[in-house]
Structures are given as structure tokens and as C-alpha cells.
Design a protein around this motif. Structure first.
Motif, PDB file in Angstrom:
ATOM      1  N   PRO A   2       0.831  -1.210   0.000  1.00 16.78           N
ATOM      2  CA  PRO A   2       0.000   0.000   0.000  1.00 16.78           C
ATOM      3  C   PRO A   2       0.860   1.252   0.000  1.00 16.78           C
ATOM      4  O   PRO A   2       2.041   1.228   0.337  1.00 16.78           O
ATOM      5  N   ALA A   6      -3.027   4.456   3.221  1.00 16.16           N
ATOM      6  CA  ALA A   6      -3.197   3.010   3.355  1.00 16.16           C
ATOM      7  C   ALA A   6      -1.923   2.360   3.897  1.00 16.16           C
ATOM      8  O   ALA A   6      -1.979   1.406   4.665  1.00 16.16           O
ATOM      9  N   ARG A   7      -0.766   2.903   3.503  1.00 13.79           N
ATOM     10  CA  ARG A   7       0.499   2.375   4.000  1.00 13.79           C
ATOM     11  C   ARG A   7       0.642   2.631   5.499  1.00 13.79           C
ATOM     12  O   ARG A   7       1.104   1.757   6.246  1.00 13.79           O
ATOM     13  N   GLY A 183      -8.279  -2.932   7.505  1.00 15.28           N
ATOM     14  CA  GLY A 183      -7.061  -2.261   7.057  1.00 15.28           C
ATOM     15  C   GLY A 183      -5.973  -3.153   6.519  1.00 15.28           C
ATOM     16  O   GLY A 183      -4.886  -2.667   6.197  1.00 15.28           O
TER      17      GLY A 183
END
Length: 414
Positions: A2, A6-7, A183
Motif C-alpha cells: 500500500p 493506506a500504508r 485495514g
């Protein structure tokens, strides 16, 4: 891998589940005297609730790691976190130390999924220097726990009984399970999964045991762990009884060392943009050996004061913060097809062997500065020797990247 927000969520979730061991241990430490009083148990038997959790954490990795190679990463991880939550929420209802020991074993066994599978997810995405950089980021969360968790646990006990500590652990397990659901994408596609069987598990273990490079890296990490556990078990006695430090002074020194470990882990992350994990692992081991030998020397000389012991211990603990991510990344890079099982095997050996350090420092019946120094010096020398034997083999381990951006960010320069 990601990117962007998102990372950050990806790192937060993986860091959280990989930190479940220190979370469930260090948050609970301040409550031990209250548990003994409330359950009418001896201090020794209550201390077994810590050992029980660590035993579960060590051997639970074998099952959860292999299951993740069979079913994918998400399902075993979510299941483990939900069982961890259930065991945590059951602990407040125990009326005997035996029941608490049993629940703590289950808690550790289930929580082991976080440790094994988090490392496997990293290996699914990246290898080599890139994996070491990502593991250093996860270590930032894990290494915060020994600093923060005991303080939080102590403050909790001011407003709730010891049972409230387990309620908090259960809620955190539930939050982490939600984080995985929302997630964390599945990182192991069906075509890369392997059938589950006890026979195949045994075959994989034998295959890993015969891999000289993998076992050398595993023993390197485990022997460094022996030195670290010896420090954990003995430093309180040495600082307070041998050098007259107050409990508050010991707490401050312990926190400073934990901060040093955290800082070394993050420095390692930055340096991986310029140097290979093999080179940085070697440097970390050299630092740990020098710290161990210096500690042994000043202990044998005697009369040099607290600082003479505190400084090499600081260097030792900081070196562990660099050795851990690099040795883990290199070991798992050797077997990406069975990363879950390899991670579990690596973690089990590292914890089982490393925990012997706390036993070795007390073999003479008492814990003292000399026994601590001998164990630390011997363990660090053995760890360096284990790596030296396999270093020519692991030099050929290359990084793997999912995107050109990752390659640009993480490619070692020397």
C-alpha cells in the motif's frame, strides 16, 4: 505494498499485532502484587502467569504460522485475535491462580498469530533490505511497549482493580481484529498456499532445520535474545542491590535503555537506504560483543560505579534494536514460499532459546552482576560466531520490491 494513508494504516495494524506480546506482558506487570493478594497465591505462582503467556506465545507461532500458509494471512490472524480477546476478558472472572495460568497460556497461544503472521505478511510483500526497513518501522511500535505499557498499567491500577487490566487487553485485541478486517488485505494468493497436514508441517520444519543459512540467522537472533533476557532478569537486582540505585532510578535507567533500543531500530531503518542488512547486522553484532566484553571487564575489576555498568548495557540493548529486524528479514527472505511457517519457526526458536537467559543468570541460586556479565558476554560472542559462519551464504540474498517506488526508496547503496 500500500501507499499513502493506506500504508500508514498497514504499518499501524501490523505493528499493533506484532506488539501483542509486550502489550499483554508489560501492561500486566504492575498488577502482579495485587493479583497475589486477591487470589491468595504466592508470588512465585503468580509469576508463572508471565511464564505461561510466554510459553503459549512461543509455541502458538508454529500452528498459526503454518495455518497462514494454508488459509491465507487474514483468517488465522483474525481468529487468533478474537481468541486472544476472549481469553483476556475471561481472566477477570478467575478465582484461582491455576485458572489464571491456564487462561494466560491460551492468551499467549492465540496472540502468537500476531507475531508470526505479521512477519509473514512483510515477507509476502518485500525481502532483503526492503523487509528490514519495514520491520524496523514495525519495531517502532513494538519497542514503545516496554516504555509505555508499565506506566499505563500503573495508572490503570489507580482507578480500577487488576481485573481492569485484562479488560483493557481484551478491548485492544478487539480493536486490532477490527484493524485487520478493515485495514489489511490478503497478501497470500490461493495459488501460493500449501496444504495443511501435520506431516507436511514436520517436513517443513526438517527442511528449515537443514537450511544452514536460515538456522544460522535464527541462532544469531536467538543468542542475542539470551543476552537481552539476561539483562531483563538481572538488571533490577544489579542496579538496586549491587549499586544502591533506588526503584525510581532503576525505572529511569530501564526507560533510557528502551529508548536507545527504539532509536537504534529507527537508525537501522534509515541506514538500510545506504547499506545492506547483512552489513548492518554485522555492525550490530560487533557492537553487542564489545558491550558484553566491556561489561564483563568492568564487573571483574569492580568498584568503578554504576555508570561503568550502565553504559555497556545501554549499548547492548540498543544493538538488539538493530539486530532483530535485520536478522528476521534475512532469515525470512530465504523462504518466501513458506513465509508463515518460517516466521513461526524462527519466532519459536528465538523466544525459547532467548528466554533461557533469564534462567542462566540465576543458576548459582542468586542473581548478580558477574553472572549477568558472563551470560551476556558469552551469548553475544556466540551470536557473532553463528552469523560469521553463514555470512558468506546470506550475502547473496537480494531485495524484492512490489513497486519501482519501493525499489528507489529501499535499494542499498553499499
Amino acid at each position: 505494498m500500500p501507499s499513502g494513508r493506506a500504508r500508514l494504516l498497514f504499518i499501524a495494524v501490523l505493528g499493533g499485532v506484532s506488539a501483542i506480546g509486550p502489550l499483554a506482558t508489560d501492561l500486566y506487570l504492575p498488577a502482579l502484587p495485587a493479583v497475589a493478594r486477591d487470589l491468595g497465591a504466592s508470588q512465585g505462582s503468580v509469576a508463572l502467569t508471565i511464564s505461561a503467556f510466554l510459553v503459549g506465545l512461543a509455541f502458538g507461532q508454529l500452528l498459526s504460522g503454518h495455518l497462514s500458509d494454508t488459509l491465507g494471512r487474514r483468517r488465522p490472524l483474525i481468529a487468533g485475535l478474537l481468541v486472544f480477546t476472549g481469553a483476556s476478558l475471561a481472566c477477570p472472572f478467575t478465582t484461582s491462580v491455576g485458572a489464571l495460568i491456564a487462561l494466560r497460556t491460551l492468551q499467549g497461544f492465540a496472540g502468537a498469530a500476531g507475531v508470526a503472521i505479521a512477519n509473514a505478511v512483510v515477507a509476502d510483500h518485500v525481502r532483503g533490505a526492503a523487509a528490514a526497513r519495514l520491520l524496523s518501522r514495525l519495531a517502532l511500535i513494538t519497542l514503545l511497549m516496554p516504555i509505555v505499557a508499565p506506566l499505563v498499567g500503573a495508572q490503570l491500577l489507580r482507578v480500577v482493580p487488576w481485573q481492569g487490566v485484562f479488560v483493557v487487553q481484551g478491548l485492544m485485541g478487539l480493536v486490532l481484529a477490527g484493524g485487520v478486517v478493515f485495514g489489511l488485505r490478503e497478501s497470500l494468493p490461493p495459488e501460493r498456499r500449501v496444504p495443511f497436514s501435520l506431516r507436511s508441517t514436520g517436513a517443513v520444519m526438517r527442511r528449515l532445520s537443514r537450511d544452514r543459512a536460515f538456522m544460522g540467522l535464527t541462532l544469531t537472533s536467538a543468542l542475542t535474545g539470551v543476552a537481552f533476557f539476561a539483562y531483563l532478569a538481572a538488571s533490577s537486582f544489579v542496579y538496586q542491590e549491587a549499586y544502591g540505585a533506588s526503584p525510581a532510578a532503576f525505572g529511569a535507567l530501564f526507560s533510557v535503555n528502551a529508548v536507545g533500543m527504539l532509536a537504534a531500530s529507527q537508525l537501522n531503518h534509515r541506514l538500510l537506504g545506504r547499506y545492506t542488512p547483512q552489513r548492518l547486522l554485522g555492525a550490530g553484532l560487533v557492537a553487542s560483543v564489545l558491550a558484553g566484553l566491556t561489561l564483563l571487564g568492568v564487573t571483574l575489576v569492580g568498584g568503578l560505579g554504576l555508570a561503568a555498568v550502565a553504559v555497556p548495557l545501554f549499548v547492548l540493548v540498543a544493538a538488539v534494536g538493530a539486530v532483530g529486524p535485520d536478522s528476521t528479514a534475512l532469515a525470512l527472505s530465504l523462504h518466501p514460499g513458506i513465509a508463515g511457517t518460517a516466521s513461526a519457526y524462527f519466532g519459536t526458536v528465538r523466544l525459547a532459546v532467548g528466554a533461557s537467559g533469564s534462567v542462566l543468570v540465576g543458576l548459582g541460586g542468586s542473581v548478580g552482576g558477574l553472572s549477568m556479565a558472563i551470560v551476556i558476554a558469552a551469548a553475544t560472542l556466540a551470536a557473532a560466531a553463528a552469523f560469521a559462519v553463514v555470512a558468506p551464504t546470506v550475502r547473496c540474498v537480494a531485495a524484492r520490491f512490489d513497486t519501482p517506488e519501493e525499489a528507489t526508496a529501499d535499494m542499498p547503496a553499499g
